[in-house]
Motif scaffolding. Sequence first.
Motif, short mmCIF file in Angstrom:
data_model
loop_
_atom_site.label_atom_id
_atom_site.label_comp_id
_atom_site.label_asym_id
_atom_site.label_seq_id
_atom_site.Cartn_x
_atom_site.Cartn_y
_atom_site.Cartn_z
N UNK A 189 0.87 -1.18 0.00
CA UNK A 189 0.00 0.00 0.00
C UNK A 189 0.91 1.22 0.00
N UNK A 190 0.63 2.17 -0.87
CA UNK A 190 1.46 3.36 -0.96
C UNK A 190 0.64 4.63 -0.99
N UNK A 191 1.30 5.73 -0.68
CA UNK A 191 0.63 7.03 -0.64
C UNK A 191 0.72 7.68 -2.02
N UNK A 192 -0.44 8.05 -2.57
CA UNK A 192 -0.52 8.75 -3.84
C UNK A 192 -1.32 10.03 -3.65
N UNK A 193 -1.51 10.78 -4.72
CA UNK A 193 -2.30 12.01 -4.63
C UNK A 193 -3.73 11.73 -4.17
N UNK A 194 -4.22 10.54 -4.45
CA UNK A 194 -5.58 10.17 -4.07
C UNK A 194 -5.68 9.52 -2.71
N UNK A 195 -4.57 9.47 -1.97
CA UNK A 195 -4.59 8.85 -0.65
C UNK A 195 -3.83 7.53 -0.67
N UNK A 196 -4.20 6.62 0.22
CA UNK A 196 -3.55 5.33 0.33
C UNK A 196 -4.16 4.37 -0.69
N UNK A 197 -3.30 3.80 -1.54
CA UNK A 197 -3.79 2.95 -2.63
C UNK A 197 -2.89 1.75 -2.85
N UNK A 198 -3.49 0.73 -3.44
CA UNK A 198 -2.77 -0.42 -3.99
C UNK A 198 -2.96 -0.38 -5.50
N UNK A 199 -1.93 -0.74 -6.25
CA UNK A 199 -2.05 -0.77 -7.71
C UNK A 199 -2.13 -2.22 -8.18
N UNK A 200 -3.15 -2.49 -8.99
CA UNK A 200 -3.35 -3.83 -9.54
C UNK A 200 -2.95 -3.81 -11.02
N UNK A 201 -1.97 -4.62 -11.39
CA UNK A 201 -1.53 -4.77 -12.76
C UNK A 201 -2.17 -6.04 -13.33
N UNK A 202 -2.63 -5.97 -14.56
CA UNK A 202 -3.34 -7.11 -15.15
C UNK A 202 -2.99 -7.28 -16.61
N UNK A 203 -3.05 -8.53 -17.05
CA UNK A 203 -2.95 -8.89 -18.47
C UNK A 203 -4.24 -9.61 -18.84
N UNK A 204 -4.82 -9.24 -19.98
CA UNK A 204 -6.05 -9.88 -20.42
C UNK A 204 -5.85 -10.52 -21.79
N UNK A 222 -7.66 -11.58 -25.68
CA UNK A 222 -8.24 -10.78 -26.75
C UNK A 222 -9.61 -10.22 -26.39
N UNK A 223 -10.38 -10.99 -25.62
CA UNK A 223 -11.75 -10.59 -25.26
C UNK A 223 -11.83 -9.77 -23.97
N UNK A 224 -10.68 -9.41 -23.43
CA UNK A 224 -10.68 -8.60 -22.22
C UNK A 224 -10.86 -9.39 -20.94
N UNK A 225 -10.66 -10.72 -21.00
CA UNK A 225 -10.78 -11.54 -19.79
C UNK A 225 -9.42 -11.65 -19.13
N UNK A 226 -9.32 -11.43 -17.82
CA UNK A 226 -8.02 -11.42 -17.14
C UNK A 226 -7.37 -12.79 -17.12
N UNK A 227 -6.06 -12.82 -17.35
CA UNK A 227 -5.32 -14.08 -17.31
C UNK A 227 -4.10 -14.00 -16.38
N UNK A 228 -3.66 -12.79 -16.02
CA UNK A 228 -2.53 -12.61 -15.10
C UNK A 228 -2.81 -11.39 -14.21
N UNK A 229 -2.38 -11.47 -12.95
CA UNK A 229 -2.46 -10.34 -12.04
C UNK A 229 -1.13 -10.17 -11.32
N UNK A 230 -0.83 -8.92 -10.97
CA UNK A 230 0.33 -8.61 -10.14
C UNK A 230 -0.01 -7.36 -9.34
N UNK A 231 0.39 -7.34 -8.07
CA UNK A 231 -0.01 -6.25 -7.20
C UNK A 231 1.22 -5.54 -6.62
N UNK A 232 1.17 -4.20 -6.60
CA UNK A 232 2.24 -3.40 -6.02
C UNK A 232 1.63 -2.29 -5.18
N UNK A 233 2.49 -1.55 -4.50
CA UNK A 233 2.03 -0.36 -3.79
C UNK A 233 1.57 0.69 -4.81
N UNK A 234 0.72 1.60 -4.38
CA UNK A 234 0.09 2.54 -5.28
C UNK A 234 1.04 3.46 -6.03
N UNK A 235 2.18 3.82 -5.42
CA UNK A 235 3.08 4.78 -6.05
C UNK A 235 4.05 4.13 -7.02
#
Length: 252
Positions: free
Chosen positions: A117-132, A134-147
Motif C-alpha cells: 500500500x502506498x501514498x498517492x495524490x488520491x490517498x492510500x492505494x494499492x495498484x493492480x496490474x493485469x494482463x487480459x 483478446x476478449x478482455x478476460x483477465x489471465x494474469x495479475x500482479x499487485x504493487x504499492x500505489x506509487x
Amino acid sequence: MSNLFWLTDEQMARLQPFFPKSHGKPRVDDRRVLSGIIFINRNGLRWRDALSAYGPPKTLYNRWKRWSEMGVFARIFEGLASEATDETTIMIDATYLKAHRTASSLRSKNGGCGRLIGRTKGGMNTKLHAVTDTNGRPIRFFMTAGQVSDYAGAAALLSNLPKADWLLADRGYDADWFRQALKDKGIKPCIPGRKSRGKPVRYDKRRYRRRNRIEIMFGRLKDWRRVATRYDRCPKVFLSAVALAATVMFWL
C-alpha cells in the motif's frame, strides 16, 4: 431470499478439482460456504454480517482465510483462465484500488515487503496490474504499492506473458526496453509513444481501439466492493479477493 447468491451444480463441478483434500473431519458444505464467501466479497460486508443461510460467519471467515493463505483461490483463477483463453492479442494495464484505513498499515512484518500500500495524490492505494486476453478476460495479475510505476508491473509480468501476436498498452508503457523485450518474445507492441519523445512512434490506431476491453474489465472487477476498496491487510488475502471476483465474473 431472492437476492442470495448460490453457485450452480455446473459451477461447482468446474471448481471441485481445485479444492484441497479434506483430512480428518469432512468439510462442511462447500457450495454453501463458497457461495457465502462470494456474497460477502461482492457486497463488501463484514464477516459478522453474513446471512444465516450461509451458516456461521466464523466458518466462512476461517475457510476464506485458510484457503487464501494456501493460494487455493489463485490456483482456481489460474486454472480456469488457462483453459479457454484467446491470446492472439493480449492487453496490459494497471488500476488503483483504494485502501481502507483498516488495511493501510505500512509497516513491514518480519522483514517482509509491507502491505503493498502506498501514498498517492488520491490517498492510500494499492495498484493492480493485469494482463487480459483478446476478449478482455483477465489471465494474469500482479499487485504493487500505489506509487509504483507501470514499468515495475510490466517487468514482473513480462516473463509470464503468453504467446501472442500483439500486445496493446497505453503510452504509460512506452519504453524502449519494454518494446525490445516484447519483440524478443515474438510479440508486436501496439503502444503509442509518449509526448516527450522527439520522434513519433507509429502504431496501429485501429487495433489500439480494442484496448477499451481491459478498461471495461477493471470496471467490472470494481463492482465487487471488497475489490474496489481494500479492507484486508494481508496482500495475499486481498489478491485472493481479486482472483475470486475475476473467476466468478469471467471464467465460470
